[in-house]
Design an enzyme around this catalytic site. Structure first.
Site, PDB file in Angstrom:
ATOM      1  N   CYS A  73       0.874  -1.167   0.000  1.00 52.68           N
ATOM      2  CA  CYS A  73       0.000   0.000   0.000  1.00 52.68           C
ATOM      3  C   CYS A  73       0.914   1.220   0.000  1.00 52.68           C
ATOM      4  O   CYS A  73       2.022   1.158  -0.524  1.00 52.68           O
ATOM      5  CB  CYS A  73      -0.970  -0.002   1.184  1.00 52.68           C
ATOM      6  SG  CYS A  73      -0.191   0.248   2.787  1.00 52.68           S
ATOM      7  N   ARG A  74       0.499   2.313   0.568  1.00 51.88           N
ATOM      8  CA  ARG A  74       1.314   3.533   0.508  1.00 51.88           C
ATOM      9  C   ARG A  74       2.468   3.482   1.524  1.00 51.88           C
ATOM     10  O   ARG A  74       3.621   3.692   1.169  1.00 51.88           O
ATOM     11  CB  ARG A  74       0.437   4.751   0.772  1.00 51.88           C
ATOM     12  CG  ARG A  74       1.149   6.094   0.647  1.00 51.88           C
ATOM     13  CD  ARG A  74       0.133   7.232   0.617  1.00 51.88           C
ATOM     14  NE  ARG A  74       0.772   8.526   0.532  1.00 51.88           N
ATOM     15  CZ  ARG A  74       1.026   9.304   1.572  1.00 51.88           C
ATOM     16  NH1 ARG A  74       0.702   8.905   2.791  1.00 51.88           N
ATOM     17  NH2 ARG A  74       1.602  10.484   1.420  1.00 51.88           N
TER      18      ARG A  74
END
Length: 406
Positions: free
Chosen positions: A358-359
């Site tokens: 994810c980020r």
């Protein structure tokens, strides 16, 4: 010369009616101008408010989601996981403001004035007898061909367009209101000395009284809308009000950013997952000591984790970020399923070992935890795409431009 009855215009009762009608017309026209002006001011203020402050509100919502995800990733508590999911859902459900502004601009006239939206296609119904009777009478009395004056023909045609729309809906009440409007219009007024002048004045006064009430109600409604209440705080200087709001939002964003940095860079809470027998260790951007391998100390150590630099080149990757994040920059060949769709799309996941991104690693940690509970072989990539980019691993974008982590 025989005595004559006094002219109608000198009759005291009629004279009073004339004066009351004139006063009501002035009051209604003044109120209508005020309400139309207020509506334009609120619409303009709302557009500027969303254009200037919309990105700040969106940033605050994103920071709230990131903070909630960081807390959930560090503690693993079900309640924290639920709050993180709700915060992320709120971000996902935000309207596309750019599309909204584009639609408003498309509906604007050549001078930038807002044009009314096209009317919805009426649901065809069979009008009742009352609607048919009123409709025929209105068409007979207001037909454009009954006058040779071009301006009057245009006014009549516009009025009949409203009549036709009401008749298409079979709306007898609306047709009745249009009939009352036409019968009390100044153009339909009898001469001052006509016998039926008094009856017309009474109908005109009743119509104006109803319009004044309707206009006043609309003014109150506009003033009580969120944007109306906000504009009322500084009606003479709305620009300064927007500046103050922007300053407050920026201050809140700075607080959220500081909290996020503390969560990503500080030690795990005492009642959270332990890092070892000697207590929680100092952590870096994703819960690990900056000088140690992220595989040995993770911010969610009960799930398998891997350093971004150590992910095999041919590994199966799952990216659980949102579409705009994916478009800005992702790993070529990775499978993209936003976190909110993972459960529904489990059948699309490969059977092999899966590295989840994810980020910054919070959302992916939640997904890995779920997949492990389902018996799947999944690994969280510590630090997410930020760590991937920092390790110099290749990325591509969906736009053809230089890839970056959004």
């Amino acid at each position: 010369m025989s005595a004559q009855s006094p002219a109608r215009w000198t009759d005291p009762e009629q004279q009073e009616l004339e004066e009351r009608v004139a006063a009501a017309e002035l009051a209604w026209l003044s109120m209508d101008v005020d309400v139309q002006t207020l509506r334009v001011e609120i619409d303009n203020f709302a557009l500027i408010h969303h254009q200037l402050l919309g990105p700040l509100y969106a940033r605050l919502d994103e920071l709230d989601a990131l903070v909630a995800e960081a807390v959930a990733a560090r503690t693993g508590r079900p309640e924290d996981l639920r709050r993180a999911a709700e915060a992320r859902r709120q971000v996902e459900e935000l309207p596309d403001l750019d599309a909204l502004f584009d639609s408003v601009r498309e509906q604007s006239g050549p001078d930038g004035e807002a044009a009314p939206p096209p009317p919805a296609a009426p649901e065809r119904v069979r009008p009742g007898k009352d609607a048919q009777r009123i409709y025929r009478e209105l068409v007979r009395r207001a037909h454009p061909d009954l006058t040779t004056d071009p301006a009057e023909q245009q006014r009549r045609a516009a009025f009949l367009a409203r009549v036709n729309e009401a008749y298409a809906y079979g709306d007898a009440a609306a047709l009745g209101a249009l009939a009352a409007e036409w019968s009390t219009a100044p153009e339909a007024a009898p001469a001052v000395d006509a016998p039926d002048r008094g009856d017309w004045l009474r109908r005109r006064l009743d119509w104006l009284t109803a319009k004044i009430t309707e206009t006043a109600t609309e003014q109150v409604r506009l003033e009580q809308t969120p944007m109306g209440q906000l504009l009322a705080l500084a009606p003479q200087d709305p620009d300064r009000l927007l500046e103050q709001l922007a300053e407050e939002l920026l201050a809140k964003a700075a607080e959220r950013q500081a909290e996020l940095q503390r969560l990503l860079g500080g030690p795990a809470p005492a009642d959270g997952p332990s890092s070892g027998a000697h207590g929680p260790a100092p952590v870096g951007d994703n819960g690990t000591h900056p000088s140690e391998s992220q595989e040995s100390h993770t911010m969610f150590p009960q799930i398998p984790s891997a350093d971004a630099a150590a992910v095999p080149a041919d590994a199966a990757l799952l990216d659980v970020r949102e579409q705009d994040e994916w478009d800005a920059g992702h790993v070529d060949g990775a499978l993209h399923i936003p976190i909110g769709e993972v459960i529904a799309r489990l059948g699309e996941l490969p059977d092999e070992k899966l590295y989840v991104l994810c980020r910054v690693g919070g959302r992916s940690a939640q997904v890995v935890q779920y997949l492990v509970q389902q018996g799947r072989d999944a690994v969280n990539v510590d630090g997410g795409m930020h760590a991937w980019q920092g390790a110099g691993r290749p990325m591509v974008s969906s736009t053809g431009r230089e890839a970056f982590v959004l």
